[in-house]
Design a protein around this motif. Structure first.
Motif, PDB file in Angstrom:
ATOM      1  N   GLY A  96      26.724  43.453 131.290  1.00 35.48           N
ATOM      2  CA  GLY A  96      27.556  43.212 132.458  1.00 35.48           C
ATOM      3  C   GLY A  96      26.954  42.204 133.420  1.00 35.48           C
ATOM      4  O   GLY A  96      26.143  41.348 133.035  1.00 35.48           O
ATOM      5  N   PHE A  97      27.345  42.325 134.675  1.00 34.46           N
ATOM      6  CA  PHE A  97      26.872  41.357 135.668  1.00 34.46           C
ATOM      7  C   PHE A  97      25.384  41.508 135.957  1.00 34.46           C
ATOM      8  O   PHE A  97      24.761  40.597 136.499  1.00 34.46           O
ATOM      9  CB  PHE A  97      27.666  41.501 136.973  1.00 34.46           C
ATOM     10  N   LEU A  98      24.803  42.639 135.563  1.00 32.89           N
ATOM     11  CA  LEU A  98      23.355  42.806 135.740  1.00 32.89           C
ATOM     12  C   LEU A  98      22.599  41.704 135.011  1.00 32.89           C
ATOM     13  O   LEU A  98      21.530  41.271 135.464  1.00 32.89           O
ATOM     14  CB  LEU A  98      22.924  44.180 135.227  1.00 32.89           C
ATOM     15  N   ALA A  99      23.133  41.236 133.886  1.00 30.95           N
ATOM     16  CA  ALA A  99      22.483  40.153 133.140  1.00 30.95           C
ATOM     17  C   ALA A  99      22.389  38.884 133.984  1.00 30.95           C
ATOM     18  O   ALA A  99      21.380  38.167 133.950  1.00 30.95           O
ATOM     19  CB  ALA A  99      23.246  39.876 131.848  1.00 30.95           C
ATOM     20  N   LEU A 100      23.442  38.596 134.767  1.00 33.30           N
ATOM     21  CA  LEU A 100      23.416  37.410 135.633  1.00 33.30           C
ATOM     22  C   LEU A 100      22.501  37.641 136.838  1.00 33.30           C
ATOM     23  O   LEU A 100      21.829  36.716 137.292  1.00 33.30           O
ATOM     24  CB  LEU A 100      24.837  37.069 136.094  1.00 33.30           C
ATOM     25  N   LEU A 101      22.480  38.870 137.356  1.00 33.10           N
ATOM     26  CA  LEU A 101      21.563  39.165 138.460  1.00 33.10           C
ATOM     27  C   LEU A 101      20.112  39.005 138.018  1.00 33.10           C
ATOM     28  O   LEU A 101      19.265  38.545 138.793  1.00 33.10           O
ATOM     29  CB  LEU A 101      21.799  40.580 138.988  1.00 33.10           C
ATOM     30  N   HIS A 102      19.813  39.400 136.789  1.00 35.03           N
ATOM     31  CA  HIS A 102      18.454  39.235 136.293  1.00 35.03           C
ATOM     32  C   HIS A 102      18.087  37.761 136.166  1.00 35.03           C
ATOM     33  O   HIS A 102      16.970  37.357 136.518  1.00 35.03           O
ATOM     34  CB  HIS A 102      18.306  39.950 134.948  1.00 35.03           C
ATOM     35  N   LEU A 103      19.008  36.953 135.674  1.00 35.74           N
ATOM     36  CA  LEU A 103      18.749  35.514 135.627  1.00 35.74           C
ATOM     37  C   LEU A 103      18.566  34.944 137.030  1.00 35.74           C
ATOM     38  O   LEU A 103      17.699  34.088 137.255  1.00 35.74           O
ATOM     39  CB  LEU A 103      19.900  34.797 134.908  1.00 35.74           C
ATOM     40  N   LEU A 104      19.375  35.416 137.960  1.00 32.51           N
ATOM     41  CA  LEU A 104      19.255  34.974 139.353  1.00 32.51           C
ATOM     42  C   LEU A 104      17.884  35.347 139.908  1.00 32.51           C
ATOM     43  O   LEU A 104      17.222  34.534 140.573  1.00 32.51           O
ATOM     44  CB  LEU A 104      20.365  35.602 140.196  1.00 32.51           C
ATOM     45  N   TYR A 105      17.463  36.578 139.653  1.00 34.62           N
ATOM     46  CA  TYR A 105      16.130  37.022 140.095  1.00 34.62           C
ATOM     47  C   TYR A 105      15.053  36.115 139.517  1.00 34.62           C
ATOM     48  O   TYR A 105      14.106  35.715 140.216  1.00 34.62           O
ATOM     49  CB  TYR A 105      15.910  38.468 139.649  1.00 34.62           C
ATOM     50  N   LEU A 140      23.757  27.489 116.639  1.00 37.46           N
ATOM     51  CA  LEU A 140      22.773  28.500 116.305  1.00 37.46           C
ATOM     52  C   LEU A 140      23.454  29.755 115.782  1.00 37.46           C
ATOM     53  O   LEU A 140      24.540  30.121 116.219  1.00 37.46           O
ATOM     54  CB  LEU A 140      21.951  28.862 117.550  1.00 37.46           C
ATOM     55  N   THR A 141      22.795  30.427 114.838  1.00 39.98           N
ATOM     56  CA  THR A 141      23.274  31.724 114.381  1.00 39.98           C
ATOM     57  C   THR A 141      22.367  32.776 114.986  1.00 39.98           C
ATOM     58  O   THR A 141      21.253  33.004 114.515  1.00 39.98           O
ATOM     59  CB  THR A 141      23.236  31.800 112.841  1.00 39.98           C
ATOM     60  N   PHE A 142      22.838  33.387 116.051  1.00 38.64           N
ATOM     61  CA  PHE A 142      22.001  34.290 116.833  1.00 38.64           C
ATOM     62  C   PHE A 142      22.487  35.721 116.680  1.00 38.64           C
ATOM     63  O   PHE A 142      23.670  35.995 116.848  1.00 38.64           O
ATOM     64  CB  PHE A 142      22.041  33.882 118.308  1.00 38.64           C
ATOM     65  N   THR A 143      21.581  36.626 116.346  1.00 41.10           N
ATOM     66  CA  THR A 143      21.912  38.045 116.280  1.00 41.10           C
ATOM     67  C   THR A 143      21.056  38.785 117.289  1.00 41.10           C
ATOM     68  O   THR A 143      19.830  38.797 117.180  1.00 41.10           O
ATOM     69  CB  THR A 143      21.647  38.614 114.868  1.00 41.10           C
ATOM     70  N   GLY A 144      21.703  39.367 118.281  1.00 38.13           N
ATOM     71  CA  GLY A 144      20.987  40.107 119.307  1.00 38.13           C
ATOM     72  C   GLY A 144      21.242  41.598 119.199  1.00 38.13           C
ATOM     73  O   GLY A 144      22.000  42.065 118.348  1.00 38.13           O
ATOM     74  N   LEU A 145      20.617  42.343 120.081  1.00 37.27           N
ATOM     75  CA  LEU A 145      20.769  43.790 120.071  1.00 37.27           C
ATOM     76  C   LEU A 145      22.208  44.205 120.287  1.00 37.27           C
ATOM     77  O   LEU A 145      22.672  45.200 119.738  1.00 37.27           O
ATOM     78  CB  LEU A 145      19.889  44.414 121.162  1.00 37.27           C
ATOM     79  N   TYR A 158      12.211  43.547 133.185  1.00 33.73           N
ATOM     80  CA  TYR A 158      13.002  42.506 132.516  1.00 33.73           C
ATOM     81  C   TYR A 158      12.177  41.226 132.367  1.00 33.73           C
ATOM     82  O   TYR A 158      12.107  40.628 131.286  1.00 33.73           O
ATOM     83  CB  TYR A 158      14.279  42.227 133.311  1.00 33.73           C
ATOM     84  N   ALA A 159      11.549  40.773 133.465  1.00 33.83           N
ATOM     85  CA  ALA A 159      10.766  39.535 133.431  1.00 33.83           C
ATOM     86  C   ALA A 159       9.574  39.670 132.486  1.00 33.83           C
ATOM     87  O   ALA A 159       9.266  38.735 131.725  1.00 33.83           O
ATOM     88  CB  ALA A 159      10.290  39.183 134.834  1.00 33.83           C
ATOM     89  N   ALA A 160       8.907  40.823 132.504  1.00 32.15           N
ATOM     90  CA  ALA A 160       7.744  41.039 131.640  1.00 32.15           C
ATOM     91  C   ALA A 160       8.149  41.032 130.175  1.00 32.15           C
ATOM     92  O   ALA A 160       7.429  40.503 129.316  1.00 32.15           O
ATOM     93  CB  ALA A 160       7.074  42.368 132.008  1.00 32.15           C
ATOM     94  N   THR A 161       9.303  41.624 129.869  1.00 27.48           N
ATOM     95  CA  THR A 161       9.783  41.665 128.490  1.00 27.48           C
ATOM     96  C   THR A 161      10.156  40.270 128.010  1.00 27.48           C
ATOM     97  O   THR A 161       9.867  39.892 126.861  1.00 27.48           O
ATOM     98  CB  THR A 161      10.991  42.616 128.382  1.00 27.48           C
ATOM     99  N   THR A 197      18.056  42.063 129.151  1.00 24.79           N
ATOM    100  CA  THR A 197      18.642  42.947 130.166  1.00 24.79           C
ATOM    101  C   THR A 197      19.130  44.232 129.515  1.00 24.79           C
ATOM    102  O   THR A 197      18.970  45.330 130.072  1.00 24.79           O
ATOM    103  CB  THR A 197      19.809  42.250 130.887  1.00 24.79           C
ATOM    104  N   HIS A 198      19.704  44.112 128.334  1.00 25.98           N
ATOM    105  CA  HIS A 198      20.173  45.292 127.596  1.00 25.98           C
ATOM    106  C   HIS A 198      19.003  46.233 127.283  1.00 25.98           C
ATOM    107  O   HIS A 198      19.126  47.462 127.408  1.00 25.98           O
ATOM    108  CB  HIS A 198      20.853  44.855 126.309  1.00 25.98           C
TER     109      HIS A 198
END
Length: 382
Positions: A215-224, A363-368, A289-292, A259-260
């Motif tokens: 969700g929008f938390l992913a964008l907030l993390h990028l903003l952070y 790119l062929t990307f497979t994420g969680l 999030y940043a450490a990961t 973020t997930h």
């Protein structure tokens, strides 16, 4: 026929038509419905302006009887001015010389603290439901429960992760603009939909379609990540790594997956001990999030990973992050201390691509978020 010749051709026809009517004893004041504007009935106002016809009509109106044509022309001009003040899908005022103001993480967070999120809050499952031996094992050997006073803050994080991107919300637009400008170094506003988002590592022209599972938390993390001077340098370095000629990966998609991982770690109470120690939730989740992300970048670079390794790297990363969050946070702390001294960087050499050289569609990307649940203790859903 090009635009200029088209404009000239139409203006000539307009003048010729006017001359024929005058020579025949025609007066425009005799019949408003037969004015020269009828010749362009059905053509959008924007097209009239593009062809120079609207301007020509305005000029010619000075030579005609004002009572007949000027009202129509002025009405058309007013209609165009009203339409032309907003760029589609951006919410940016065209006539404004000032770019959209950057937004801080705290200001964006405050927005979510003040708006009504009750409909989203109903969807969250704050902790993983465990049964049988899994529940007993977690009770005996698992991390401590989150303090009661911190649960509202935890629920806010999970609620934001249920919110999607609303392109009509000015705050959402400012968050996207800030992320784009900070990563690219651009000083200009950009459209909220467009191919330029693929250059940042989204899958398509609309960033909102890639936020599933975070969700929008992913964008907030990028903003952070981009609005703190220390983590900005880290974000820019990882962004450059994502554009490596061999090791490239979609930067923003990778961030969404991290973020997930942070969301799952919070729900599984892996971060409860640290949250209880600091008596805060959001700063701990941000740092986790940043450490990961930092750990992923180091593994990716030193072990020469490529996009075909993405799903394996992310699964291993999730296991490590949940098992040793304190270790990851300590690594980030050391890295940021090095940044302050001008010493920290990702290990290993790299080569960067130009800003337009890579599109995520290549790119062929497979994420969680693309994987099926693999554990009886929970699913990938928030």
């Amino acid at each position: 026929m090009n635009e200029k010749s088209c404009s000239f051709h139409n203006e000539k026809e307009l003048r010729d038509g006017q001359g024929e009517r005058v020579s025949a004893g025609y007066s425009p004041s005799h019949d408003k419905d037969n004015s020269a504007l009828v010749a362009f009935k059905g053509i959008p106002i924007s097209e009239l302006k593009n062809r120079g016809i609207l301007q020509a009509l305005t000029i010619e109106a000075n030579e005609w009887e004002p009572a007949v044509v000027s009202t129509e022309v002025l009405r058309a001009q007013e209609e165009w001015d009203a339409v032309d003040t907003i760029h589609p899908e951006t919410g940016i005022q065209a006539g404004s010389d000032q770019p959209v103001q950057l937004i801080s993480f705290s200001e964006a967070l405050q927005h979510f603290q003040t708006v009504d999120l009750s409909s989203f809050k109903k969807r969250i499952q704050p902790t993983i439901r465990r049964t049988g031996l899994a529940a007993l094992r977690h009770y005996l050997f698992g991390p401590p429960k989150l303090h009661q006073g911190l649960r509202e803050e935890r629920d806010l994080v999970l609620t934001i992760a249920q919110c999607g991107l609303d392109s009509q919300d000015p705050v959402h637009g400012r968050v996207l603009q800030t992320i784009y400008k900070k990563l690219t170094g651009s000083k200009f506003d950009c459209a909220l939909h467009g191919d330029h988002w693929e250059d940042l590592g989204f899958q398509g022209a609309n960033p909102g379609t890639d936020l599933r599972g975070a969700g929008f938390l992913a964008l907030l993390h990028l903003l952070y990540l981009v609005m703190d001077s220390k983590t900005l340098l880290m974000a820019q370095e990882i962004f450059r790594l994502s554009r490596h000629h061999i090791q490239q990966f979609p930067f923003c998609l990778m961030s969404v997956n991290i973020t997930h991982i942070a969301i799952q770690a919070l729900r599984e109470e892996c971060l409860s001990r640290e949250c209880n120690r600091q008596q805060r939730v959001i700063p701990v989740v941000n740092s986790f999030y940043a450490a990961t992300f930092l750990h992923l970048a180091r593994v990716w670079r030193t072990q020469q990973k490529t996009i075909s390794d993405s799903s394996f790297v992310l699964k291993d990363l999730e296991v490590l992050a949940k098992k040793s969050p304190k270790r990851l946070l300590k690594t980030l702390e050391i890295y940021l201390a090095g940044v302050s001294k001008g010493q920290a960087s990702l290990p290993g050499p790299q080569q960067c691509l130009g800003p337009q050289a890579l599109h995520s569609e290549d790119l062929t990307f497979t994420g969680l978020c693309d994987l099926q649940p693999h554990s009886s203790e929970g699913s990938w859903l928030i």
